[in-house]
Design an enzyme around this catalytic site. Sequence first.
Site, short mmCIF file in Angstrom:
data_model
loop_
_atom_site.label_atom_id
_atom_site.label_comp_id
_atom_site.label_asym_id
_atom_site.label_seq_id
_atom_site.Cartn_x
_atom_site.Cartn_y
_atom_site.Cartn_z
N SER A 171 0.83 -1.23 0.00
CA SER A 171 0.00 0.00 0.00
C SER A 171 0.85 1.26 0.00
O SER A 171 1.67 1.46 0.90
CB SER A 171 -0.87 0.06 1.25
N HIS A 224 -3.73 0.69 -4.63
CA HIS A 224 -3.18 -0.48 -5.32
C HIS A 224 -3.60 -0.45 -6.78
O HIS A 224 -4.76 -0.58 -7.11
CB HIS A 224 -3.68 -1.78 -4.68
N HIS A 266 -5.45 -8.92 -1.93
CA HIS A 266 -5.43 -9.35 -0.53
C HIS A 266 -6.52 -10.37 -0.26
O HIS A 266 -7.57 -10.36 -0.91
CB HIS A 266 -5.65 -8.15 0.40
N TYR A 306 -8.44 -10.31 2.28
CA TYR A 306 -9.65 -9.64 2.81
C TYR A 306 -10.57 -9.10 1.71
O TYR A 306 -11.72 -8.76 1.97
CB TYR A 306 -9.28 -8.51 3.80
N GLU A 307 -10.05 -9.00 0.50
CA GLU A 307 -10.91 -8.55 -0.60
C GLU A 307 -11.90 -9.63 -1.01
O GLU A 307 -12.78 -9.37 -1.84
CB GLU A 307 -10.05 -8.15 -1.81
N ALA A 334 2.86 -2.30 3.96
CA ALA A 334 2.63 -1.28 4.98
C ALA A 334 2.15 -2.03 6.21
O ALA A 334 1.35 -2.96 6.10
CB ALA A 334 1.56 -0.32 4.49
N MET A 336 -1.77 -7.24 6.86
CA MET A 336 -2.80 -8.12 6.28
C MET A 336 -2.33 -8.78 4.99
O MET A 336 -3.16 -9.13 4.14
CB MET A 336 -4.06 -7.29 6.00
N SER A 337 -1.04 -8.96 4.84
CA SER A 337 -0.54 -9.52 3.56
C SER A 337 0.74 -10.30 3.79
O SER A 337 1.02 -10.74 4.91
CB SER A 337 -0.30 -8.37 2.57
N ASN A 357 2.08 3.33 10.81
CA ASN A 357 1.35 3.84 11.98
C ASN A 357 1.75 2.99 13.18
O ASN A 357 2.18 1.84 13.02
CB ASN A 357 -0.17 3.74 11.76
N HIS A 368 -6.77 4.54 6.69
CA HIS A 368 -6.09 4.07 5.47
C HIS A 368 -5.38 5.23 4.77
O HIS A 368 -4.31 5.04 4.19
CB HIS A 368 -7.11 3.39 4.54
#
Length: 280
Positions: free
Chosen positions: A33, A64, A86, A88-89, A116, A214-215, A238, A250
Amino acid sequence: MPIPLYDKASEAARYVLAQAQGRVPRAAVVLGSGLGSVADAINDAVEIPYNEIPHFVTSTVQGHDGKLIIGSCDGVDVVLMKGRVHFYEGYSMEEVTLPVRVFSLMGIQTLVLTNAAGGTALHLKPGSLMAITDHINMMGENPLQGPNDERFGPRFPDLTAVYTRAYVEAAHEVAREIGVVLSEGVYMALRGPSYETPAEIRMMRKLGADAVGMSTVPEAIVARHCGMSVFAISCITNVAAGLTASEISHNEVMEVGERAGKQLAELIVRLISRLVSANS
Ligand code: HPA
């Protein structure tokens, strides 16, 4: 009859190589990201949109893009994934990791994964870079579930050394040369897409996570299954939830990614040729 995964990956690999105008990439780089600026350093690039590649799926996430970029990076032919998909998509683990299998079938042995991430170790601040030395898979799925095709790799691959130590050392060397502080740590992968609660982050810190995201883990597992060598790096965008008073957005993740991504890009660009020569 569904098409076997090996045949899908082979078809995609043939397509990509046929579009590459004679280039034979020696390394693949997946951009996380807001980390697209590595692509600016690629010369004489050929771009291939994911939707033209057989069996590829396209990212739905802001920040992305969705294309492969093939070109020369500091004298070495590379393929970049500008935009990753990802879990989560809603994509399957097979879809998320297909590009890695394709890269392997293209003959690529070096995979660079960027992401990220939220910092759970207190010394990691927005903008910090962390070389991943190990991971904890908390996604609740493994990309190798299901029938195993031995042409990719063994049923029970060893994950003692997912992230090649010599690659981490090479990254430290480059970081010193360009005056960038590079930390090391353990990356914990979660399903997302919600960020974590403060209580979850307290748990994750106790379990040994230095950064959360998340990746990356699905791709790294599949790469090791295929016998590729992996370097992975987190750009801390963050501080993880509850470790400061502020909330996570985000937009902030992308903004910091873009700023710190410049340093990350410089590091990756100088690193690639060393990783490739460490392999040969
Ligand atoms: N948590 C999970 N994934 C992330 C974060 C985070 O705080 N920041 C960027 N990706």
